[in-house]
Design a protein around this motif. Structure first.
Motif, PDB file in Angstrom:
ATOM      1  N   GLY A 214      15.193   7.067   4.975  1.00  0.00           N
ATOM      2  CA  GLY A 214      13.778   6.748   5.047  1.00  0.00           C
ATOM      3  C   GLY A 214      13.141   6.728   3.670  1.00  0.00           C
ATOM      4  N   ALA A 215      13.489   7.706   2.848  1.00  0.00           N
ATOM      5  CA  ALA A 215      12.984   7.742   1.476  1.00  0.00           C
ATOM      6  C   ALA A 215      13.465   6.528   0.687  1.00  0.00           C
ATOM      7  N   THR A 216      14.727   6.168   0.877  1.00  0.00           N
ATOM      8  CA  THR A 216      15.300   5.031   0.154  1.00  0.00           C
ATOM      9  C   THR A 216      14.604   3.732   0.533  1.00  0.00           C
ATOM     10  N   PHE A 217      14.477   3.468   1.831  1.00  0.00           N
ATOM     11  CA  PHE A 217      13.892   2.209   2.282  1.00  0.00           C
ATOM     12  C   PHE A 217      12.391   2.166   2.045  1.00  0.00           C
ATOM     13  N   CYS A 218      11.720   3.319   2.070  1.00  0.00           N
ATOM     14  CA  CYS A 218      10.286   3.354   1.785  1.00  0.00           C
ATOM     15  C   CYS A 218      10.011   2.797   0.394  1.00  0.00           C
ATOM     16  N   ALA A 219      10.789   3.248  -0.579  1.00  0.00           N
ATOM     17  CA  ALA A 219      10.600   2.772  -1.952  1.00  0.00           C
ATOM     18  C   ALA A 219      11.169   1.375  -2.153  1.00  0.00           C
ATOM     19  N   PHE A 220      12.383   1.137  -1.632  1.00  0.00           N
ATOM     20  CA  PHE A 220      13.088  -0.123  -1.882  1.00  0.00           C
ATOM     21  C   PHE A 220      12.358  -1.309  -1.266  1.00  0.00           C
ATOM     22  N   SER A 221      11.720  -1.128  -0.114  1.00  0.00           N
ATOM     23  CA  SER A 221      11.049  -2.239   0.567  1.00  0.00           C
ATOM     24  C   SER A 221       9.860  -2.779  -0.222  1.00  0.00           C
ATOM     25  N   TYR A 222       9.280  -1.960  -1.089  1.00  0.00           N
ATOM     26  CA  TYR A 222       8.091  -2.375  -1.834  1.00  0.00           C
ATOM     27  C   TYR A 222       8.346  -2.436  -3.338  1.00  0.00           C
ATOM     28  N   VAL A 223       9.625  -2.617  -3.715  1.00  0.00           N
ATOM     29  CA  VAL A 223       9.944  -2.642  -5.137  1.00  0.00           C
ATOM     30  C   VAL A 223       9.368  -3.891  -5.808  1.00  0.00           C
ATOM     31  N   GLU A 224       9.256  -4.996  -5.074  1.00  0.00           N
ATOM     32  CA  GLU A 224       8.724  -6.230  -5.681  1.00  0.00           C
ATOM     33  C   GLU A 224       7.244  -6.092  -6.036  1.00  0.00           C
ATOM     34  N   PRO A 225       6.348  -5.689  -5.111  1.00  0.00           N
ATOM     35  CA  PRO A 225       4.946  -5.496  -5.537  1.00  0.00           C
ATOM     36  C   PRO A 225       4.777  -4.344  -6.509  1.00  0.00           C
ATOM     37  N   LEU A 226       5.626  -3.323  -6.427  1.00  0.00           N
ATOM     38  CA  LEU A 226       5.552  -2.223  -7.396  1.00  0.00           C
ATOM     39  C   LEU A 226       5.835  -2.739  -8.800  1.00  0.00           C
ATOM     40  N   ALA A 227       6.909  -3.522  -8.935  1.00  0.00           N
ATOM     41  CA  ALA A 227       7.310  -4.005 -10.258  1.00  0.00           C
ATOM     42  C   ALA A 227       6.291  -4.972 -10.844  1.00  0.00           C
ATOM     43  N   THR A 228       5.745  -5.862 -10.011  1.00  0.00           N
ATOM     44  CA  THR A 228       4.862  -6.899 -10.537  1.00  0.00           C
ATOM     45  C   THR A 228       3.415  -6.446 -10.655  1.00  0.00           C
ATOM     46  N   ARG A 229       2.985  -5.455  -9.837  1.00  0.00           N
ATOM     47  CA  ARG A 229       1.569  -5.093  -9.810  1.00  0.00           C
ATOM     48  C   ARG A 229       1.273  -3.716 -10.389  1.00  0.00           C
TER      49      ARG A 229
END
Length: 392
Positions: A214-229
């Motif tokens: 759950g911790a892994t997918f919570c972060a991994f699923s939003y890595v694209e908006p995290l990286a760009t925004r």
């Protein structure tokens, strides 16, 4: 090694790419289908929910059935739903295809591992298993970043077409090389296996696995908006970050496979502590490009390395369920896969920003430390009862 085993690995590569690729396409899907980013993130959760439900059900369904027929059925369904997904006119249809694809994926996994071991023979059992499971890590290293690149140039639907096309040669080779014969005698009835899986000692291990994923997918699923925004990286960096996460997962699986048997308790406990610390550290430093690159690689390695160790707990705590224990471990993995993106989306919707999923991941790992302590004690108690206490 029989060529059919590599065909199974290729099919798992396509399925693994499908499971994880939305992390690089989430903004495009949200914009095209006119939904929020958290709603698009739930497509990952939908796949995980399908795997949770499908893993034990499909394992029961496929018991005693001809393996080639079962493998081709599940793989053809998987490819078909991705064609439907590529043509989906709206969010609801795409959501349904994610669940259907996950059910087919769960069924394929229920048959593929035992087929690979049977084809390779006892002397190559570990190698055959690594070829099939390696399809998942190869998907993280190559398939997911390739899907992000393809989606960036030709639109997110092209990634769904690609997954369907990759499934075709795998199906052709499986049809030509996997025997039609029914599996060998099954050592326990389905009821006996289910009773063996109902023990309370197993619950803490499964719950810990679910929290870690759950911790892994919570972060991994939003890595694209995290990286760009948040980090401020350009869109071109997204495939790079996904590839780094995949490389880390490959390294984690490789290292854990060599170390877990020797020192299982120390390896797993250390992994849990480092994961909790790492997600918090990532949240604090997400504005730094250098820190983001490092944490994506390291957290991928820790997540998959610790996850592999947790799966070994399940098999060892459930010796009376040789064919169904793997399906329950798969379900636990995907409970986390469903829970993580949903919780991350809630945090974003609440106005805490795109950094907030990392804090949610850290909190989930704090909970995993508590359940993991119980699970470690349960495993050591089980080992002592057999006179087999592992090294710390």
């Amino acid at each position: 090694m029989p060529f059919a085993v590599y065909a199974l690995g290729l099919a798992v590569f396509a399925q693994g790419t499908s499971e994880f690729m939305l992390s690089g396409l989430i903004s495009d899907i949200a914009a095209d289908l006119h939904v929020s980013i958290p709603a698009a993130g739930l497509l990952t959760s939908a796949f995980a929910v399908g795997m949770v439900i499908g893993a034990p059900l499909m394992a029961l369904f496929s018991r005693g059935r001809p393996r080639r027929r079962a493998l081709l059925f599940f793989l053809c369904v998987f490819a078909t739903v991705h064609v439907v997904g590529a043509l989906a006119p709206g969010y609801g249809v795409l959501l349904a295809t994610r669940v259907a694809g996950a059910l087919a994926n769960a069924g394929f996994w229920a048959v593929a591992l035992v087929t690979a071991v049977s084809l390779a023979g006892p002397e190559a059992r570990a190698r055959a298993t690594s070829v099939v499971v390696g399809g998942v890590t190869l998907a993280c290293v190559a398939g997911v970043p390739a899907g992000a690149v393809l989606g960036g140039h030709l639109g997110w639907r092209s990634a769904f077409w690609a997954v369907a096309l990759v499934s075709v040669p795998a199906a052709a080779v499986i049809a030509a090389t996997v025997p039609e014969a029914r599996p060998e005698s099954i050592p326990a009835s389905a009821g006996a296996e289910l009773r063996a899986l109902a023990g309370p000692r197993l619950l803490s291990a499964l719950l810990t696995s679910a929290l870690v994923q759950g911790a892994t997918f919570c972060a991994f699923s939003y890595v694209e908006p995290l990286a760009t925004r948040v980090t401020g990286l350009g869109q071109g960096w997204v495939p790079v970050l996904l590839a780094l996460f995949g490389l880390g997962s490959f390294l984690g699986v490789t290292v854990s496979g060599r170390l877990v048997d020797a020192r299982p308790t120390a390896f797993t406990a250390t992994g849990l502590v480092l994961l909790a610390t790492g997600w918090a550290g990532f949240a604090l430093t997400a504005g730094s490009p250098a820190a983001t690159v490092v944490f994506v690689l390291v957290q991928g390695m820790l997540a998959f390395g610790t996850g592999t160790a947790l799966i070994s707990w399940v098999f060892r705590l459930a010796p009376g369920a040789p064919t169904l224990s793997g399906s329950f471990a798969t379900s636990a993995f995907n409970v986390g896969g469903a829970l993580g993106p949903w919780l991350g989306g809630l945090a974003i919707d609440a106005g805490f920003g795109f950094r907030s999923p990392l804090w949610v991941s850290a909190l989930l790992m704090v909970l995993a430390l508590g359940t993991g302590w119980t699970a470690l004690g349960a495993r050591r108690a089980a080992d002592r009862s057999r006179g087999d206490v592992p090294a710390v």
